[in-house]
Write a protein that holds these residues in place. Structure first.
Motif, PDB file in Angstrom:
ATOM      1  N   GLN A   1       0.834  -1.212   0.000  1.00 26.99           N
ATOM      2  CA  GLN A   1       0.000   0.000   0.000  1.00 26.99           C
ATOM      3  C   GLN A   1       0.863   1.255   0.000  1.00 26.99           C
ATOM      4  OE1 GLN A   1      -2.462  -0.530   3.434  1.00 26.99           O
ATOM      5  NE2 GLN A   1      -4.053  -1.671   2.313  1.00 26.99           N
ATOM      6  N   ASP A   2       1.975   1.211   0.701  1.00 32.49           N
ATOM      7  CA  ASP A   2       2.897   2.345   0.739  1.00 32.49           C
ATOM      8  C   ASP A   2       3.461   2.610  -0.659  1.00 32.49           C
ATOM      9  OD1 ASP A   2       4.371   4.384   2.031  1.00 32.49           O
ATOM     10  OD2 ASP A   2       6.141   3.069   2.042  1.00 32.49           O
ATOM     11  N   ILE A   3       3.835   1.549  -1.346  1.00 33.02           N
ATOM     12  CA  ILE A   3       4.357   1.689  -2.707  1.00 33.02           C
ATOM     13  C   ILE A   3       3.269   2.245  -3.625  1.00 33.02           C
ATOM     14  CG2 ILE A   3       5.176   0.413  -4.717  1.00 33.02           C
ATOM     15  CD1 ILE A   3       6.708  -1.400  -2.811  1.00 33.02           C
ATOM     16  N   GLU A   4       2.040   1.741  -3.481  1.00 29.23           N
ATOM     17  CA  GLU A   4       0.938   2.222  -4.315  1.00 29.23           C
ATOM     18  C   GLU A   4       0.692   3.717  -4.087  1.00 29.23           C
ATOM     19  OE1 GLU A   4      -2.485  -0.180  -3.569  1.00 29.23           O
ATOM     20  OE2 GLU A   4      -1.647  -1.937  -4.595  1.00 29.23           O
ATOM     21  N   LYS A   5       0.760   4.160  -2.844  1.00 29.86           N
ATOM     22  CA  LYS A   5       0.564   5.580  -2.534  1.00 29.86           C
ATOM     23  C   LYS A   5       1.659   6.434  -3.160  1.00 29.86           C
ATOM     24  CE  LYS A   5      -2.031   5.202   1.771  1.00 29.86           C
ATOM     25  NZ  LYS A   5      -2.021   5.482   3.210  1.00 29.86           N
ATOM     26  N   ARG A   6       2.891   5.959  -3.079  1.00 34.95           N
ATOM     27  CA  ARG A   6       4.003   6.702  -3.669  1.00 34.95           C
ATOM     28  C   ARG A   6       3.858   6.785  -5.180  1.00 34.95           C
ATOM     29  NH1 ARG A   6       9.436   4.424  -1.664  1.00 34.95           N
ATOM     30  NH2 ARG A   6       8.261   2.841  -0.576  1.00 34.95           N
ATOM     31  N   VAL A   7       3.458   5.681  -5.800  1.00 34.30           N
ATOM     32  CA  VAL A   7       3.272   5.675  -7.252  1.00 34.30           C
ATOM     33  C   VAL A   7       2.133   6.612  -7.636  1.00 34.30           C
ATOM     34  CG1 VAL A   7       2.565   4.241  -9.210  1.00 34.30           C
ATOM     35  CG2 VAL A   7       4.271   3.384  -7.598  1.00 34.30           C
ATOM     36  N   GLU A   8       1.055   6.586  -6.867  1.00 37.11           N
ATOM     37  CA  GLU A   8      -0.068   7.492  -7.129  1.00 37.11           C
ATOM     38  C   GLU A   8       0.367   8.947  -7.032  1.00 37.11           C
ATOM     39  OE1 GLU A   8      -3.715   7.003  -4.945  1.00 37.11           O
ATOM     40  OE2 GLU A   8      -3.676   4.823  -5.252  1.00 37.11           O
ATOM     41  N   LYS A   9       1.143   9.265  -6.019  1.00 37.08           N
ATOM     42  CA  LYS A   9       1.612  10.642  -5.853  1.00 37.08           C
ATOM     43  C   LYS A   9       2.505  11.062  -7.017  1.00 37.08           C
ATOM     44  CE  LYS A   9       1.275  11.097  -0.854  1.00 37.08           C
ATOM     45  NZ  LYS A   9       2.002  11.342   0.389  1.00 37.08           N
ATOM     46  N   LYS A  10       3.383  10.147  -7.467  1.00 34.52           N
ATOM     47  CA  LYS A  10       4.257  10.465  -8.597  1.00 34.52           C
ATOM     48  C   LYS A  10       3.447  10.676  -9.864  1.00 34.52           C
ATOM     49  CE  LYS A  10       8.734   8.583  -7.419  1.00 34.52           C
ATOM     50  NZ  LYS A  10       9.819   7.683  -7.803  1.00 34.52           N
ATOM     51  N   VAL A  11       2.470   9.802 -10.098  1.00 32.95           N
ATOM     52  CA  VAL A  11       1.636   9.936 -11.286  1.00 32.95           C
ATOM     53  C   VAL A  11       0.862  11.251 -11.227  1.00 32.95           C
ATOM     54  CG1 VAL A  11      -0.382   8.979 -12.482  1.00 32.95           C
ATOM     55  CG2 VAL A  11       1.467   7.466 -11.745  1.00 32.95           C
ATOM     56  N   GLU A  12       0.295  11.555 -10.072  1.00 30.82           N
ATOM     57  CA  GLU A  12      -0.445  12.796  -9.903  1.00 30.82           C
ATOM     58  C   GLU A  12       0.458  14.003 -10.138  1.00 30.82           C
ATOM     59  OE1 GLU A  12      -2.811  15.146  -6.340  1.00 30.82           O
ATOM     60  OE2 GLU A  12      -2.574  12.976  -6.199  1.00 30.82           O
ATOM     61  N   TYR A  13       1.676  13.941  -9.633  1.00 25.42           N
ATOM     62  CA  TYR A  13       2.639  15.029  -9.821  1.00 25.42           C
ATOM     63  C   TYR A  13       2.942  15.234 -11.303  1.00 25.42           C
ATOM     64  CZ  TYR A  13       7.174  17.349  -9.875  1.00 25.42           C
ATOM     65  OH  TYR A  13       8.211  18.206 -10.144  1.00 25.42           O
ATOM     66  N   TYR A  14       3.221  14.149 -12.019  1.00 22.88           N
ATOM     67  CA  TYR A  14       3.573  14.270 -13.434  1.00 22.88           C
ATOM     68  C   TYR A  14       2.376  14.674 -14.283  1.00 22.88           C
ATOM     69  CZ  TYR A  14       8.237  12.571 -12.523  1.00 22.88           C
ATOM     70  OH  TYR A  14       9.516  12.444 -12.060  1.00 22.88           O
ATOM     71  N   VAL A  15       1.188  14.224 -13.930  1.00 23.05           N
ATOM     72  CA  VAL A  15      -0.005  14.638 -14.670  1.00 23.05           C
ATOM     73  C   VAL A  15      -0.228  16.142 -14.491  1.00 23.05           C
ATOM     74  CG1 VAL A  15      -2.532  14.439 -14.731  1.00 23.05           C
ATOM     75  CG2 VAL A  15      -1.131  12.380 -14.676  1.00 23.05           C
ATOM     76  N   LYS A  16      -0.082  16.628 -13.265  1.00 23.33           N
ATOM     77  CA  LYS A  16      -0.217  18.066 -13.015  1.00 23.33           C
ATOM     78  C   LYS A  16       0.831  18.854 -13.792  1.00 23.33           C
ATOM     79  CE  LYS A  16      -2.367  18.094  -8.441  1.00 23.33           C
ATOM     80  NZ  LYS A  16      -2.197  18.453  -7.029  1.00 23.33           N
ATOM     81  N   LYS A  17       2.049  18.332 -13.808  1.00 22.04           N
ATOM     82  CA  LYS A  17       3.126  19.010 -14.513  1.00 22.04           C
ATOM     83  C   LYS A  17       2.844  19.077 -16.020  1.00 22.04           C
ATOM     84  CE  LYS A  17       7.969  19.469 -13.734  1.00 22.04           C
ATOM     85  NZ  LYS A  17       8.103  20.381 -12.666  1.00 22.04           N
ATOM     86  N   VAL A  18       2.365  17.978 -16.591  1.00 18.00           N
ATOM     87  CA  VAL A  18       2.041  17.945 -18.017  1.00 18.00           C
ATOM     88  C   VAL A  18       0.895  18.905 -18.319  1.00 18.00           C
ATOM     89  CG1 VAL A  18       1.055  16.476 -19.830  1.00 18.00           C
ATOM     90  CG2 VAL A  18       2.948  15.638 -18.459  1.00 18.00           C
ATOM     91  N   LEU A  19      -0.119  18.933 -17.461  1.00 11.88           N
ATOM     92  CA  LEU A  19      -1.234  19.850 -17.668  1.00 11.88           C
ATOM     93  C   LEU A  19      -0.778  21.306 -17.588  1.00 11.88           C
ATOM     94  CD1 LEU A  19      -4.135  18.093 -15.735  1.00 11.88           C
ATOM     95  CD2 LEU A  19      -3.861  18.318 -18.205  1.00 11.88           C
ATOM     96  N   LYS A  20       0.134  21.598 -16.674  1.00 12.62           N
ATOM     97  CA  LYS A  20       0.662  22.960 -16.575  1.00 12.62           C
ATOM     98  C   LYS A  20       1.433  23.339 -17.836  1.00 12.62           C
ATOM     99  CE  LYS A  20       1.037  23.312 -11.555  1.00 12.62           C
ATOM    100  NZ  LYS A  20       1.953  23.426 -10.414  1.00 12.62           N
ATOM    101  N   VAL A  21       2.216  22.409 -18.350  1.00 16.48           N
ATOM    102  CA  VAL A  21       2.986  22.682 -19.568  1.00 16.48           C
ATOM    103  C   VAL A  21       2.042  22.921 -20.741  1.00 16.48           C
ATOM    104  CG1 VAL A  21       4.560  21.650 -21.250  1.00 16.48           C
ATOM    105  CG2 VAL A  21       5.079  21.495 -18.820  1.00 16.48           C
ATOM    106  N   ILE A  22       1.015  22.095 -20.859  1.00 17.25           N
ATOM    107  CA  ILE A  22       0.047  22.268 -21.944  1.00 17.25           C
ATOM    108  C   ILE A  22      -0.676  23.610 -21.797  1.00 17.25           C
ATOM    109  CG2 ILE A  22      -2.138  21.376 -22.875  1.00 17.25           C
ATOM    110  CD1 ILE A  22      -1.058  18.552 -22.276  1.00 17.25           C
ATOM    111  N   ALA A  23      -1.055  23.953 -20.577  1.00 18.19           N
ATOM    112  CA  ALA A  23      -1.717  25.237 -20.340  1.00 18.19           C
ATOM    113  C   ALA A  23      -0.794  26.397 -20.701  1.00 18.19           C
ATOM    114  CB  ALA A  23      -2.166  25.342 -18.890  1.00 18.19           C
ATOM    115  N   MET A  24       0.477  26.301 -20.348  1.00 13.45           N
ATOM    116  CA  MET A  24       1.431  27.371 -20.675  1.00 13.45           C
ATOM    117  C   MET A  24       1.614  27.497 -22.184  1.00 13.45           C
ATOM    118  SD  MET A  24       2.118  28.864 -17.919  1.00 13.45           S
ATOM    119  CE  MET A  24       3.513  29.867 -18.292  1.00 13.45           C
ATOM    120  N   ILE A  25       1.647  26.370 -22.890  1.00 14.42           N
ATOM    121  CA  ILE A  25       1.774  26.413 -24.347  1.00 14.42           C
ATOM    122  C   ILE A  25       0.553  27.089 -24.961  1.00 14.42           C
ATOM    123  CG2 ILE A  25       1.809  24.972 -26.427  1.00 14.42           C
ATOM    124  CD1 ILE A  25       3.624  23.029 -24.850  1.00 14.42           C
TER     125      ILE A  25
END
Length: 142
Positions: free
Chosen positions: A5-29
């Motif tokens: 469960q700890d690994i799943e939470k960390r993976v979820e947080k990483k995925v959420e972080y990268y999705v937010k980052k990609v959305l920010k980049v797309i918004a900036m473009i």
């Protein structure tokens, strides 16, 4: 089980972080493209408003304004008020030119905000007394 469960939470947080980052980049473009199109429209509007009246030139289309905009950027550079595309600010960070470093110098300027009030109240009379003292010292030595 808890480790999984700890690994799943960390993976979820990483995925959420990268999705937010990609959305920010797309918004900036998208915002950058909108800004470019809007700046081009403003250039066309200003040209058509000023240039025919002042210099007798003809009006231009949106695409001609885009060509002028690109040509001006090629001639005058792509920096937005920063020399060489932001290298100056990077150089300042690299060499430690920060607000913390200049703190003692900035405090000296804080004292000057009282200068006008001092000059109105005491400065002029103090200066006149100083000039009289200098004249008297020079008069005594001669």
């Amino acid at each position: 089980m808890e480790y999984k469960q700890d690994i799943e939470k960390r993976v979820e947080k990483k995925v959420e972080y990268y999705v937010k980052k990609v959305l920010k980049v797309i918004a900036m473009i998208i915002l950058g493209i909108i800004f470019l199109l809007l700046a081009n429209y403003v250039l066309m509007w200003l040209w058509n408003w000023l240039m025919p009246e002042i210099f007798g030139l003809s009006t231009i289309t949106y695409w001609q304004a885009l060509g002028i905009f690109v040509l001006a950027k090629l001639i005058f550079g792509f920096g937005f008020g920063d020399d060489k595309g932001g290298k100056k600010s990077h150089r300042k960070k690299k060499h430690g030119f920060s607000k913390k470093r200049c703190g003692s110098l900035r405090s000296d300027f804080d004292k000057w905000k009282h200068y006008d009030q001092f000059w109105k109240e005491e400065g002029e009379t103090a200066f006149k007394a100083y000039v009289e003292r200098i004249k008297n010292e020079n008069h005594d030595t001669q």
